[in-house]
Design an enzyme around this catalytic site. Structure first.
Site, PDB file in Angstrom:
ATOM      1  N   HIS A 161      21.813  33.081  33.234  1.00 21.48           N
ATOM      2  CA  HIS A 161      23.236  32.898  33.520  1.00 21.48           C
ATOM      3  C   HIS A 161      23.844  31.807  32.647  1.00 21.48           C
ATOM      4  O   HIS A 161      24.849  32.017  31.973  1.00 21.48           O
ATOM      5  CB  HIS A 161      23.410  32.559  35.001  1.00 21.48           C
ATOM      6  N   ARG A 205      12.157  29.650  36.776  1.00 22.57           N
ATOM      7  CA  ARG A 205      12.629  28.890  35.622  1.00 22.57           C
ATOM      8  C   ARG A 205      11.728  27.670  35.460  1.00 22.57           C
ATOM      9  O   ARG A 205      10.842  27.435  36.266  1.00 22.57           O
ATOM     10  CB  ARG A 205      14.080  28.469  35.849  1.00 22.57           C
ATOM     11  N   ARG A 206      11.935  26.914  34.393  1.00 25.44           N
ATOM     12  CA  ARG A 206      11.240  25.640  34.185  1.00 25.44           C
ATOM     13  C   ARG A 206       9.729  25.780  34.019  1.00 25.44           C
ATOM     14  O   ARG A 206       8.966  24.916  34.432  1.00 25.44           O
ATOM     15  CB  ARG A 206      11.541  24.642  35.301  1.00 25.44           C
TER      16      ARG A 206
END
Lengths: 575, 172
Positions: free
Chosen positions: A386, A449-450
């Site tokens: 996004h 994520r990450r």
């Protein structure tokens, strides 16, 4: 013909310095992105994850350099240009101007040193230094105090910059008592008012909690309280990145398309809406937080949905303005006018492609905003998908495109490397299409994520179609195109910067284009109340109090300086 | 203020869309019932987690006929239970997870599902899940929690009823 640099040499220099710093961090942040992409190929791994943790040094630098330093240095540059040009007036207080640019530069430098020290985890004279805390620097994971001090200097510097622009406007107002606030000035002032309100959260977090805590002056902080203070700032900041891009979509893109802005009054309404709505929504980043009652989350959700309005209005006004421009250039038909646009001119094509990407990013944002469906995507790979569309393209590509138009005005030199520049926005657009598509899809699979890539041992990801390797491949292709695009941008900009000037009579090369035509429907059609900044700030404060007073009281009742001790990010070396 | 008629139509359309979004969520929350993570798990002192009766012995506990509670601690870089030993529950059960952290902020997600919550020191995240089908679900931390964050995982096994009976029988 005299352009900006001839008429305002000091201000032009300030903008050039801000842009140079911005592009320095764009380059460094870009290298961080490139290292992550190469890591995903599986063959070119320069950083370690899990064992060494340097992956997170790279990820922190990628995030902080791009979303804090690249964006905000560009913002202070372009806002300085906008105020000076719009009011046709010098900033008037060089000492003040030098102060803020110095404060921001020193701050960025200190924070960068703390982050980059993460590669060795120590610095001469300072000993152990690390700040692998990512842009979302939540306690109880603590960075070295340099990281926070640098951010404090950077943000306070930006506050003084805003004061500098307000002072310039006050001076202008004295000389023009009955005139409406010119539109670009209006945009700069409302954006800065939003920034003052929203940065209060992070300023309180850093100054009263994280700095004393990282120095050992207080032993514990409340993690939920500092996290909530961060998000008080953390959603507003996305509009701080976006507002300069909006300003250029409204003021510059229609002109590049061959026309002019459709409606000045609606543009004012949009900026007022951002001022009053962009802070009391921060809790939508905390939909999944324990310790926050559901009612507060519902309030944040409602405000967030209303925040769609200014962006939807912008979509209409900007497209209408561009269509008007295309028809001025002889464009015909329902969609045939699209062909009449200057797609070969990078300043236009970059902004237009950025706008298209922003529409896609807006849709994934609407999904994030839904507080129930958010459970599926929260902290998944979907989220970077996004924001690579929003800040990573809508903002970044617009800034690059605007540079093609602004740099000649700031240097007196025509744009060089024109062919490279003409290709650059398209490469970015295609590259980001691959990358963000793969990230969104990966997120729906449950990839978080990450992480550098999913490498869990106890379970496998089973995509309905495609494979995890295929997603990685798309990210690698996308990343390669983005790196190529960045290289072309730097090629054109550096060639321009060190090129030769257009001769004074404009005889050699092209005359520098810096005209901005007035709007079709001008400020005379805008109700005067729109310019009443005090009223809008009052409403903004009221909404913030309504959205945040009870949550803060509730969270603080668990204790303000009670909770978690400082936990450094460095791992103990086991011997 | 002059607003072009197309612009007015767009404005109305945009507002309708916004109210539609808010309306659907309000309907789902009020009528269907959305179980958001909230403050129902309560707060506790980070230093006293090991003395809390729920977390002194992190475990799966049967509390009703088909109801279970899981008391779990997330810490750098494991879930207890979950990482070194699986979390075992039977199919057709309703399981409430209580998760807290003893160090930094973590995430807790069953991979590919909307069973997802933040785990914040000092707070207890409470989330209830119905498991209708047997199978395995990966548990991951999805909030950056330090160097080995990408390694923080666990496994939840939903056992078929006959297998579950056998396991229980084996214990007794």
């Amino acid at each position: 013909m005299a352009t900006f640099v001839d008429r305002f040499p000091f201000e032009a220099k300030v903008v050039r310095v801000a842009f140079a710093l911005s592009f320095l961090f764009l380059g460094l942040g870009g290298i961080g992105g490139m290292i992550q992409v190469l890591h995903r190929t599986g063959y070119l791994r320069f950083v370690e994850e899990i064992t060494g943790g340097t992956y997170y040094t790279v990820l922190t630098s990628h995030g902080v350099f791009l979303v804090v330093f690249f964006t905000i240095f560009f913002l202070v540059g372009v806002f300085t240009w906008a105020i000076t040009k719009d009011l046709d007036r010098e900033l008037g207080n060089p000492g003040l101007t030098k102060y803020w640019i110095t404060s921001m530069t020193v701050g960025a430098l200190l924070t960068s040193i703390a982050i980059l020290a993460g590669f060795t985890n120590e610095l001469p004279a300072l000993g152990e230094v690390s700040a692998d805390v990512l842009f979302t620097f939540y306690s109880p994971m603590g960075a070295h105090v340099l990281f926070y001090l640098g951010l404090a200097l950077f943000v306070t510097g930006s506050w003084v910059a805003g004061f500098d622009w307000f002072k310039t406007w006050w001076g202008w107002k004295k000389d023009n008592p009955d005139k409406r606030i010119p539109l670009m000035t209006f945009m700069v002032l409302t954006t800065m008012l939003m920034w003052y309100l929203g940065t209060l959260g992070v300023a309180v977090e850093v100054v009263f909690f994280l700095i004393p805590w990282s120095l050992g002056l207080v032993s514990e902080v409340n993690p939920l309280l500092t996290r909530t203070l961060f998000w008080f700032f953390g959603h507003m900041v996305v509009y701080f990145w976006l507002m300069p891009a909006y300003m250029m979509w409204y003021k510059i893109m229609p002109k590049l398309a061959g026309g002019r802005l459709f409606s000045d009054p609606l543009a004012r309404v949009v900026f007022v809406l951002f001022l009053i709505l962009s802070v009391p929504v921060g809790i939508h980043h905390q939909y999944l937080d324990p310790g926050i009652p559901e009612g507060f989350k519902f309030v944040a959700m409602t405000n967030t949905m209303f925040l769609l309005l200014p962006s939807l209005l912008t979509a209409f006004t900007v497209v209408a303005s561009v269509e008007h421009g295309a028809r001025q250039r002889g464009g015909k038909g329902y969609f045939g006018w699209l062909r009449a646009l200057p797609w070969g001119r990078p300043a236009f094509s970059g902004m237009a492609l950025a706008g298209i990407m922003f529409a896609a990013g807006g849709f994934s944002g609407m999904i994030n905003a839904g507080m129930n469906i958010n459970y599926l995507v929260h902290n998944s790979f979907w989220v970077p998908g996004h924001f690579h569309l929003t800040v990573g393209t809508a903002v970044a590509l617009t800034f690059m495109a605007a540079t093609y138009w602004l740099l000649p005005q700031l240097t007196g030199k025509p744009l060089a490397g024109v062919k490279a520049a003409a290709v650059q926005p398209y490469l970015w657009f295609i590259g980001m299409t691959f990358m963000s598509n793969a990230m969104h899809r990966g997120g729906l699979l449950g990839i978080p994520r990450r992480t550098s890539e999913p490498q869990y041992e106890q379970f496998d990801y089973e995509p309905v179609f495609g494979s995890v390797a295929e997603l990685d491949f798309q990210i690698v292709i996308g990343g390669a195109l983005l790196v190529a695009s960045l290289a072309l941008f730097f090629y054109s900009i550096i060639l321009t910067w060190f090129g030769s000037k257009v001769s004074a009579d404009g005889g050699e090369g092209e005359v520098i284009d810096d005209e901005i035509p007035p709007a079709l429907s001008g400020p005379e059609n805008a109700p005067r109340v729109l310019d009443n900044l005090k009223l809008w700030v009052g409403i903004a404060i009221l909404l913030i109090v309504l959205a945040y007073a009870l949550p803060f009281a509730d969270i603080a009742s668990d204790g303000i300086y009670e909770g978690s001790e400082y936990i450094p990010v460095m791992i103990e070396v086991l011997t | 203020m002059e607003i072009h008629k197309y612009e007015k139509a767009w404005l109305v359309g945009a507002l309708v869309l916004i109210f539609f979004f808010i309306g659907t969520i309000a309907y789902v929350s009020a009528v269907v019932g959305v179980d958001m993570v909230d403050d129902s798990g309560g707060a506790l002192d980070v230093d006293e987690v090991s003395e809390d009766e729920r977390f002194a012995d992190p475990r799966v506990e049967q509390v009703g006929e088909d109801e279970y509670e899981v008391y779990m601690i997330a810490q750098q870089f494991i879930f207890r239970p979950g990482t070194h030993d699986t979390v075992d529950v039977p199919e057709n059960s309703e399981v409430t997870f209580y998760v807290t952290s003893i160090d930094v902020i973590h995430g807790f997600q069953l991979v590919g599902t909307n069973v997802n919550t933040m785990v914040i020191p000092g707070q207890v995240a409470e989330i209830t899940v119905e498991f209708d089908e047997p199978g395995e679900h990966g548990i991951i931390c999805n909030e950056y929690c330090g160097d080995a964050h990408a390694d923080m995982e666990g496994l939840l096994v939903v056992h078929p009823e006959d297998e579950w009976e056998e396991m229980q029988g084996g214990d007794g």
